[in-house]
Structure formats: C-alpha cells, structure tokens
Design a protein around this motif. Sequence first.
Motif: not given
Lengths: 278, 313
Positions: A31-40, A73-77
């Motif tokens: 989760p940590g490194g997925s959440l940090s990259a959400a805006e990017i 996860p952030v990419l998949y989202a």
Amino acid sequence: MDKDVLELKRMANRLRQDILTMLVPAKSGHPGGSLSAAEIVTVLYFREMRLRPQEPHWSERDRFVLSKGHAAPVLYAALAEKGYFPREELLGLRQTGRMLQGHPDMKKTPGVDMSTGSLGQGLSAANGMALAGKLDKKDYRVYVLLGDGEMAEGQVWEAAMASAHFKLDNLTAILDLNGLQIDGRTDEVMSSAPLPEKWRAFGWHVIEVDGHDVGALQRALAEARTTAGRPTILIAKTVKGKGVSFMENAVGWHGAAPNAEQGQQGLKELREEAVHLG
Amino acid sequence: MAEKEATRNAYGRALLALGAENPDVVVLDADLSKSTKTADFGKKYPERFFNMGIAEQNLIGTAAGLAAAGKIPFASTFAVFATGRAFEQIRNSVAYPKLNVKIAATHAGITVGEDGGSHQAVEDVAIMRALPNMTVLVPADGTETRQMILAAARYDGPVYIRMGRLDVPVLYDDSYRFQIGRANVLRRGRDAAVMANGVMVAPALEAAEELAREGLDISVVNVSTVKPLDVDTIVRVAQGVGAIVSAEEHNVIGGLGSAIAEALAEHHPLPLERVGLKDVFGESGRPQELLEKFGLTRKDIVAALRKALSRKH
C-alpha cells in the motif's frame, strides 16, 4: 480551487480508495508506495499520456513503465478507471488464475506496457522503447516511474547514463521520493542523496516537484515535453502511505496489506476527503 | 573439411544480410563489437546499432524495451557476461514477458583460450535451458550459424545463441536447412551414436570415422537446438543403437548431456556417456591444448564410445 485541479484530486482519491479495496481481499501487497504515487499516476493517465484503452497495443500510444513494480495496485486502479479491463478484476488481485499479478505482467494485463517488479530494470526497458520511437520517427513518449529505494540498484545508473548518451528527450522519468523502503528510511538503509545533483551529473534535466501537487506535476511534465536533447526526470517529493493517516510515513506499510477493519478505517478517511473535494 | 570459419564471424556476416532484409533488426553490443563481430553491422547500419558500453544489465534491459516496441534486437557480448552478469535481466525483462530478444553470445566455452577461466562460459547453456520461454541454439559451423541467425530472426520469442571464438571446420554446404527444434543426423550407424553440438560435432565425426576402420558403425547427430530438444529424433536414433555418447564444450551438468540423459531416461533408457567439462572451470592456454587437457577431443569421444559400448547389454 481550479476545476481541473479539483477533478484530478478527486481521481487520485478514487485511485487510493481502489488501492485499499483491492489490497484487503488480496491479503498481501504494497500500500505505502502505491498511495504515494496516486497523484503522479493520475496526472499521467488522465492528462499527460496519449492512450487508447480499447486498443492497448496501439503503436502510437505513449508508454508507461512502472519500474517500482510493487506499486502495481495504483497502476491497476488507473487502468481499470480508464477501461482497460472491468473494475471487478481489481478484487482478483494476486489470486490464482486472475489477470492482476502481484507485480505488473504485460502478458496477462491489458494496458501494462512492460513486465516489472525486479527493481532496477524499468529504466533500461524505457530506454529501449524510447530508442525504438526515435528510430521509427514516431512522436510517442515514454514514462517510467522509479522508486527511491531502487536508486541503490546499479542498473539504474547504467541506464541513466545511456538515456543521456542517446539524448532520449522523448523519455521522462519520475522518481517517487517517499523516503522509505522495506527495512527503514532510505537515508539509513543506503543513502542515495544528493539525488538532483546525481541525475544532473548523469546528463539529465532535473525538475524537483511536490509529488502530490497535481498542478505542479502537470507543469513539470509539460516542461519535460519541451526539453530537447536530453531526458528529464521529475524528482517528486511524496509521502509514503499518503491519504491514509495511519499509513503515512510508516515503514511497516511498505509491504503489508490492511485487514478488513484497517481497510474500512482507511476508506472512511478517503471518503471524507472525497466529500470535502465535492 | 579444409575450410574453417569461426561461428562468430558467420554471425557478423549473417547480421549484414539480415540488416538488408529486415529494417526492424537492431543490434546492441557492450563494447566488444570487434570481438563479437557486430561492428560491421554497426558500420553499415549505424542508426540501428547501439553500443551500450560495458553495461550488460542495461544491454539486455534496453533490448527488452526495443522488442516491446516492435524491434528485433540482437544483443551481443561474451557468453559469460550475457548469461552471468545479465542473468536476471534475461529472466525478468526478456524470458518472463517472452519478448522477442535474441541473445547472440560469442566466446563460449574453453576455446576462448588465453583469456582464461574468468572468460570461458561453461555453464551458460544450463542457465539458459532452465528458463521457461527460452530457446537455446548452439551452431556447429559457420553455415549453420548463418541459418540459425535468420531462423532466430523469423521466430517470435527469446533465443539464446551460443557461438565461439575459434575457427572451426565447415561441415555444411549451403544446401543445409537448419530448423529450430530439429536435430540433424549427419551419419547413420547401428552400434552407437554420438550426439554433439558446437565445436564437438567435428571431432564426433572424426571419432565415427576412426571407429569405422574397426568395423564399428556410429551415428552422429548434431543437436544444435538444445531447447526445445528434438526428442523424437534422439529417441529414434537411440532405438537403432545400443549406446549413446553426448559431447559438448560445456559442463556435463545442465547442458546437452543432461538434456539427452533426461530424454533417454524418460523414453528409451540405455547406456550414456557424457563428454564435457567434468564440473570444472577452464584456464588460460591455447584452445587446442585446453581441449586436450579437459578431455574434449576425438580421442575422448572414441574412449567414451568404447566405454558406452562395453556397458551395452
């Protein structure tokens, strides 16, 4: 607040909700490194990149390489929001026989441009794509998202040297500088500072930016697009676990999935933020 | 068999032909282009040639990206560095996503000679063979090399091609047709068979000649595709003889000998002797002297054939 900025902030919030929603049933993940990259990732997929979700292999598309593949996860989202695959797939993350692997797999998941996960390898692949674009005289751009823990990998610097050597101005790297890695603070595990100076010394155009400021990210990407003769890197200062209070700057949330209760707590916070964003 | 040519030289020439034929072919090297013979391609097609410097991990990773964008990259360096230094890049950036990268490695085996054991890959075939999605090719001469390079370019997927530094006898004329996955029976006999590849095919033929003078009838098979192994041909040949010898310029662990042992054990068990490096590294010396020292000559194949035949029921 500017309408466009508001819209992008809402999307980043949605991606964060999706990250928690998929990690709870997965019972493992990052989760940590997925959440940090959400805006990017939001700015890339919803403003910057030229894409055709119904035609994932479109030859003129911009490419994205998630070198820090554990942030899948952030990419998949983002891919689900763009319509590359049904949103229901998010709930199959990391499960046997499903398309969403623990780390990005270009063979299994529509919209994934490169299989990654073993740190240090993404920039080389992005270089190859950018070289091919130049050879074919195509105007697509290549984006690669790096982690700061990953800066310890020697291959990153082999590749950084090559991007500048080949004058890959069709390539933009973004460094998610969240300051934490599995074993602790990045400056304690293996110091990579001073990163702007290092990348400049390797021949890159360096832009330091707040990685949660969607407006600043857009301006930096626009500057990268108009920088000729050399590659650009956005060194994006972020907060690991951003948006979920108990995950922010907490090293333990690098590679542990929230349980149902923690997931609900996180979603509650994110929904409150969403209400606030209107 | 007077004419000789190093497989790496044939590779360099094949690349030139391929460059003219297919504009998607690109070549990458890691500061060894004069030795791997990719330099001529670089001169003729400079825009399609990328010298990556002494950085093998990035060499392979970049090739993967080029392949992901539709190019057909040939990435070259010495076999030690390609499969050793860049192993994990081959695994995760090439084989795992099944990208269309050709790893064309030269200076394999002890016939590197004077540079010594640090530069003599004796494990590369074993490493590459263990990777899912990887095709593993070992040419016996220049003719086969040229055909192999063209076949590899036509095939969509990762290929490892293992070539040598040394001049080796020309075994095939231009009528030969190499096919990926097809072993080539060079000589048919009823008593025993040698299954060899690379620099060991020529001495295998000489060994068969020598034993023919004693009235022994030896088959010789060039197993130039180690993976996917031509199990049909190997089993068919094995069914017609009583004993098998494998011969490779590689550790006996994990390479051609192991592949043949696996196929025979599953389909047609019979006595097998393996000629190869006996789990040791090479050393500096003249190639021919090293082949003798490490037991990779016609004489060693003959001795192995006699031993295998003595075990025949």
